[in-house]
Design a protein around this motif. Structure first.
Motif, PDB file in Angstrom:
ATOM      1  N   TYR A   1     -37.172  40.209   1.081  1.00 39.91           N
ATOM      2  CA  TYR A   1     -36.636  40.441  -0.017  1.00 39.91           C
ATOM      3  C   TYR A   1     -34.975  40.942  -0.133  1.00 39.91           C
TER       4      TYR A   1
ATOM      5  N   GLU B   1     -38.832  36.712 -10.297  1.00 37.43           N
ATOM      6  CA  GLU B   1     -38.569  37.623 -10.973  1.00 37.43           C
ATOM      7  C   GLU B   1     -37.061  38.085 -10.191  1.00 37.43           C
ATOM      8  N   ARG B   2     -36.923  37.971  -9.411  1.00 35.55           N
ATOM      9  CA  ARG B   2     -35.429  39.073  -9.046  1.00 35.55           C
ATOM     10  C   ARG B   2     -34.451  37.812 -10.301  1.00 35.55           C
TER      11      ARG B   2
ATOM     12  N   GLU C   1     -46.320  38.819  -2.516  1.00 37.50           N
ATOM     13  CA  GLU C   1     -46.293  39.157  -3.132  1.00 37.50           C
ATOM     14  C   GLU C   1     -45.003  39.148  -3.477  1.00 37.50           C
ATOM     15  N   ILE C   2     -43.976  38.805  -1.830  1.00 36.72           N
ATOM     16  CA  ILE C   2     -42.508  38.537  -1.773  1.00 36.72           C
ATOM     17  C   ILE C   2     -42.011  37.884  -2.742  1.00 36.72           C
TER      18      ILE C   2
ATOM     19  N   SER D   1     -34.683  37.295 -13.564  1.00 35.88           N
ATOM     20  CA  SER D   1     -34.417  38.702 -14.144  1.00 35.88           C
ATOM     21  C   SER D   1     -32.609  38.380 -14.209  1.00 35.88           C
TER      22      SER D   1
ATOM     23  N   GLY E   1     -38.004  34.062   0.848  1.00 39.89           N
ATOM     24  CA  GLY E   1     -38.983  35.007  -0.049  1.00 39.89           C
ATOM     25  C   GLY E   1     -40.152  33.742  -0.388  1.00 39.89           C
TER      26      GLY E   1
ATOM     27  N   GLN F   1     -37.788  44.912 -19.959  1.00 36.96           N
ATOM     28  CA  GLN F   1     -38.681  44.284 -19.340  1.00 36.96           C
ATOM     29  C   GLN F   1     -39.754  44.021 -20.660  1.00 36.96           C
TER      30      GLN F   1
ATOM     31  N   LEU G   1     -43.722  36.106  -4.934  1.00 41.23           N
ATOM     32  CA  LEU G   1     -43.453  36.710  -6.689  1.00 41.23           C
ATOM     33  C   LEU G   1     -42.297  37.486  -7.603  1.00 41.23           C
ATOM     34  N   LYS G   2     -42.128  38.331  -5.988  1.00 45.65           N
ATOM     35  CA  LYS G   2     -40.894  39.274  -6.572  1.00 45.65           C
ATOM     36  C   LYS G   2     -39.294  38.539  -6.739  1.00 45.65           C
TER      37      LYS G   2
END
Length: 862
Positions: free
Chosen positions: A197, A263-264, A256-257, A267, A244, A307, A259-260
């Motif tokens: 990440y 999302e980053r 999890e990473i 955003s 990722g 958010q 998806l994170k």
């Protein structure tokens, strides 16, 4: 644009400025030792003179200490001084980077050959504007950013390079001085490895601050100047992303990473849109549009900062709203600021809600184990996938069985962690598509792909994850020479498979195929790796065209020529029409990202060069790009002799011991520059197949021997010379831009070699003969390349590039001297490792710390 030659522009704007700012840097007191900056130039001079007189690193060090360091200094104080030198030198490299970045637009002609303006003018001149427009309606480039650790700069240092380049551009001496002081106090060494990440966040900085602006500027230029303001349905530039999503050999990449990171990415692009909409709102203060822009700004603000998803428009609705605003401005407000609205509309087209396409990648060997575990687990549950015995079936039987698989599986069915995470990564792709759009994650890459079964197992897993018609492109990665040789047979069988053919039809009859340079070079040597990939591309193009499939090649290219790098635009422009070129896709990593795409100017220039290479190959290419039968035969002979030479070298009993004991290979793992382990297996035993290409190529680079970029080239050329057939090589060189590009890149590897650094190894009882073999091949390759090209010296046709390399090599020469001195000390101390444990640790730390500057200085290998 200055009319001065490129070399003169480089000397005036890079070399001279570096000397000025370096003299300021050397006088800044960073710590209690105030004379480091005074002693370092003296040490540099001792190194240069020492190697010129064939002294070894230890003798050079003794001369320096004897001449310039007080007699009463302790060993600890001398060692401390060497660590200070390392700190200074790696910062000198940063300074040189910043000066080169600041002068990029002056040294490189931003409207010259290979730029869009140049291409447009050439198309107009040759009356090919229509052909250019047609080509741009379907042609794309996709640079894919990867976290492969080929650069050692932490994020803070990259930030300083950017700020320093801007200050140098403005000649802002006060800011430059402050930034140099900041640089002196900013640590380069990371105490902990980054997470995947962390790597993603570092690279998203480039997306946000560079690609977002440069890619859209290019798109706007094409729309306004080539399509005269008309809309056209092609992004032209896609961005790809691996951190990722790249699970190959990286146990730290979790669902999890993945998806994170997705999302980053989402955003960050929304944040950029929010900034642009705010700027636009300050201009569009008119009736009918002001309130609409306000709503968009509020929507993005709520999503990014609070958010809150409510009121978030779909991507299509967002674009429609922007177009409606533009229509009102054109109709009622004399098109005032319509260009600014077009800019945002184009950015939304380019980057969507995903910013960059996140690829998922895993090794075929992992898939095989995972699939067998799925089969066994489902059978144990009494819900078997197949009626027959899958595990003991033949490959053909397995493919038949896989074509009929119908069930749905969930990650929680499986206790094996690797099975659970592989299945969950596929479900993550579905989640990302639902949130960021299909372009958010729509490609699954199979590393080390060797067979049809490898593709069909991955495809079956996609379908098992509740995805009857997967919105995913399954992309095999063919890496080694044997795999490349059978790639077209693998694809032919897949194209004939009813189920897979139906899937391709759903995906627009496009097949993505990745080809890996790094492991190919490591496996088969420089010429054979590149020739095997070229031949594979020709065969894959022919078979794909036969079956009505548009094949899209994705090249795993690294920075240095040994990893498929070098002059990328020249390489693509040289491929000819027998290789499908509707898209150019390639990995971009490490120092290649910061050197080629680190600033707005360099990013725009290099993206345009990449675009132009595909355009010129298609629109302006002549028949000379094709290989004649005679030239093909010559190339085949050269590649075969080179391959045999390299394989024999690799099989030499000293090959692995030399890398293990005489190079920096084992120290790469201690640098904490990447999240991925530095070798594939956890075994303590040292074996070739476990070696990753980056530390392998990097270790030769630290030795200044650059073996993977030239070994076997000289012998193959000499072979035809001895047979009296050198005129055939001359014909090939004249006729083939592909061959010329390969040799130019090999010359770069030779230019960066410096055998005087390790000449002391010639006297080593154990490794002397092996060192001599390498040196003789270097000399042979240099002689043969100069004979073939007619040059008096290497890289004669690229004086500015050569000057940049020499300037960087001069900066790091003292650093490499320290590194070799430390390696020699380690060899001495290892005779009694228990008694010398403390000293050993110190010198091992010195070797590890000295890796940074040399790799960073190699950024212009891209």
């Amino acid at each position: 644009m200055s009319r001065k030659p490129k070399l003169t522009r480089f000397e005036e704007n890079v070399s001279s400025k570096y000397q000025i700012y370096n003299s300021i840097f050397m006088t800044l007191p960073f710590d209690e030792i105030s004379n480091t900056g005074v002693l370092l130039p003296l040490f540099c001079e001792i190194c240069e003179k020492g190697f010129a007189h064939d002294k070894n690193p230890s003798e050079i060090m003794d001369t320096f200490f004897e001449r310039y360091v007080e007699k009463d200094k302790t060993e600890a104080e001398k060692i401390n001084l060497l660590f200070r030198f390392i700190q200074y030198i790696e910062r000198q490299v940063v300074l040189f980077d910043a000066v080169e970045d600041a002068s990029f637009a002056i040294v490189n002609n931003m409207d010259g050959r290979g730029t869009l303006r140049n291409i447009k003018e050439e198309a107009e001149e040759k009356q090919k504007l229509g052909a250019l427009k047609t080509h741009l309606e379907r042609f794309k480039i996709r640079p894919v950013l990867t976290a492969h650790p080929t650069q050692f700069y932490p994020g803070q240092v990259l930030g300083i390079i950017t700020d320093l380049a801007q200050a140098i551009e403005k000649d802002d001496l006060l800011t430059i001085k402050k930034l140099l002081e900041q640089l002196g106090k900013t640590p380069f060494f990371k105490k902990e490895k980054p997470t995947p990440y962390d790597e993603a966040v570092s690279l998203i900085w480039y997306l946000e601050n560079v690609f977002y602006h440069s890619a859209s500027k290019i798109y706007n230029y094409i729309q306004q100047n080539i399509f005269k303001g008309e809309d056209f349905d092609n992004q032209i530039i896609d961005l790809g992303f691996w951190p990722g999503g790249d699970r190959d050999g990286n146990p730290f990449v979790t669902t999890e990473i993945t998806l994170k990171v997705a999302e980053r990415l989402r955003s960050t692009i929304l944040l950029n849109y929010h900034r642009d909409i705010r700027k636009l709102k300050r201009r569009l203060t008119f009736d009918g549009v002001e309130k609409r822009l306000e709503r968009l700004e509020r929507m993005l603000y709520k999503n990014v900062y609070l958010q809150k998803e409510d009121g978030m428009l779909s991507l299509a609705a967002f674009e429609t709203e922007l177009k409606a605003i533009r229509a009102i401005v054109i109709e009622k407000h004399q098109s005032l600021f319509s260009a600014e609205i077009d800019d945002i509309i184009n950015k939304v087209k380019l980057f969507g809600y995903h910013f960059a396409m996140l690829d998922i990648r895993q090794d075929s060997r992992v898939h095989q184990g995972v699939f067998e575990n799925i089969v066994e687990t489902m059978e144990a549950k009494g819900n078997g996938l197949f009626s027959g015995n899958y595990i003991n079936a033949t490959e053909e039987e397995k493919i038949g069985m896989l074509s009929k698989v119908m069930q749905i599986i969930q990650p929680e069915y499986f206790k094996e962690e690797i099975t659970n995470s592989t299945i969950s990564s596929i479900y993550a792709m579905k989640d990302i598509q639902a949130r960021n759009g299909e372009r958010g994650a729509n490609r699954y890459i199979i590393s080390n792909n060797q067979s049809v079964l490898h593709v069909m197992e991955a495809f079956a897993m996609l379908r098992l994850c509740d995805w009857k018609q997967p919105k995913v492109d399954v992309s095999p990665l063919f890496e080694t020479v044997p795999d490349l040789q059978i790639a077209h047979e693998v694809m032919k069988t897949l194209y004939e498979n009813e189920l897979y053919a139906a899937h391709l039809k759903e995906r627009g009859n496009k097949q993505y195929i990745m080809l890996g340079f790094s492991d190919g070079t490591k496996d088969g040597g420089y010429l054979m790796a590149n020739w095997s990939i070229f031949k594979a591309k020709e065969e894959l193009t022919a078979i794909s065209r036969e079956y009505g499939i548009k094949v899209i090649f994705f090249d795993g290219r690294g920075g240095p020529p040994a990893r498929g790098g070098g002059k990328t635009h020249q390489f693509y422009a040289s491929l000819g029409t027998t290789v499908e070129d509707e898209e150019i896709q390639l990995t971009v990593q490490g120092q290649t990202i910061s050197s080629n795409f680190g600033t707005l100017e360099s990013c725009q220039y290099n993206l345009e060069q990449l675009l132009s290479s595909g355009i010129s190959n298609e629109i302006f290419s002549s028949a000379t790009a094709e290989f004649s039968q005679d030239d093909k035969k010559t190339m085949e002979t050269l590649a075969t002799v080179s391959y045999d030479t390299y394989v024999a070298f690799k099989k030499h009993p000293m090959f692995l011991p030399y890398l293990e004991r005489m190079s920096t290979l084992k120290y790469y793992a201690k640098t904490n520059i990447g999240s991925r382990p530095s070798k594939r297996s956890k075994s303590k035993e040292f074996n070739f197949s476990d070696l990753r290409a980056i530390p392998f190529v990097g270790s030769w680079s630290q030795l200044k021997q650059n073996v993977p970029g030239f070994y076997g080239v000289g012998t193959s050329l000499e072979h035809l010379e001895k047979e009296g057939k050198f005129d055939q090589v001359v014909d090939l060189y004249k006729n083939s831009a592909f061959f010329r590009t390969l040799l130019e890149n090999s010359m770069m590897s030779l230019t960066k070699s410096f055998f005087k650094l390790t000449a002391y190894m010639r006297e080593n009882e154990e490794f002397g003969e092996f060192w001599t073999i390498i040196f003789e091949e270097y000399e042979r390759t240099k002689r043969m390349l100069l004979k073939l090209t007619g040059y008096k010296e290497l890289m004669e046709n690229q004086p500015a590039g050569k000057a940049s390399i020499h300037a960087r090599e001069k900066i790091v020469l003292p650093l490499l001297t320290i590194q070799q001195y430390a390696l020699r000390k380690i060899q001495e101390l290892q005779k009694d490792p228990i008694a010398n444990e403390k000293e050993l640790k110190t010198f091992e730390k010195m070797v590890t710390r000295s890796l940074f500057g040399n790799i960073n200085a190699s950024r212009n290998s891209a």
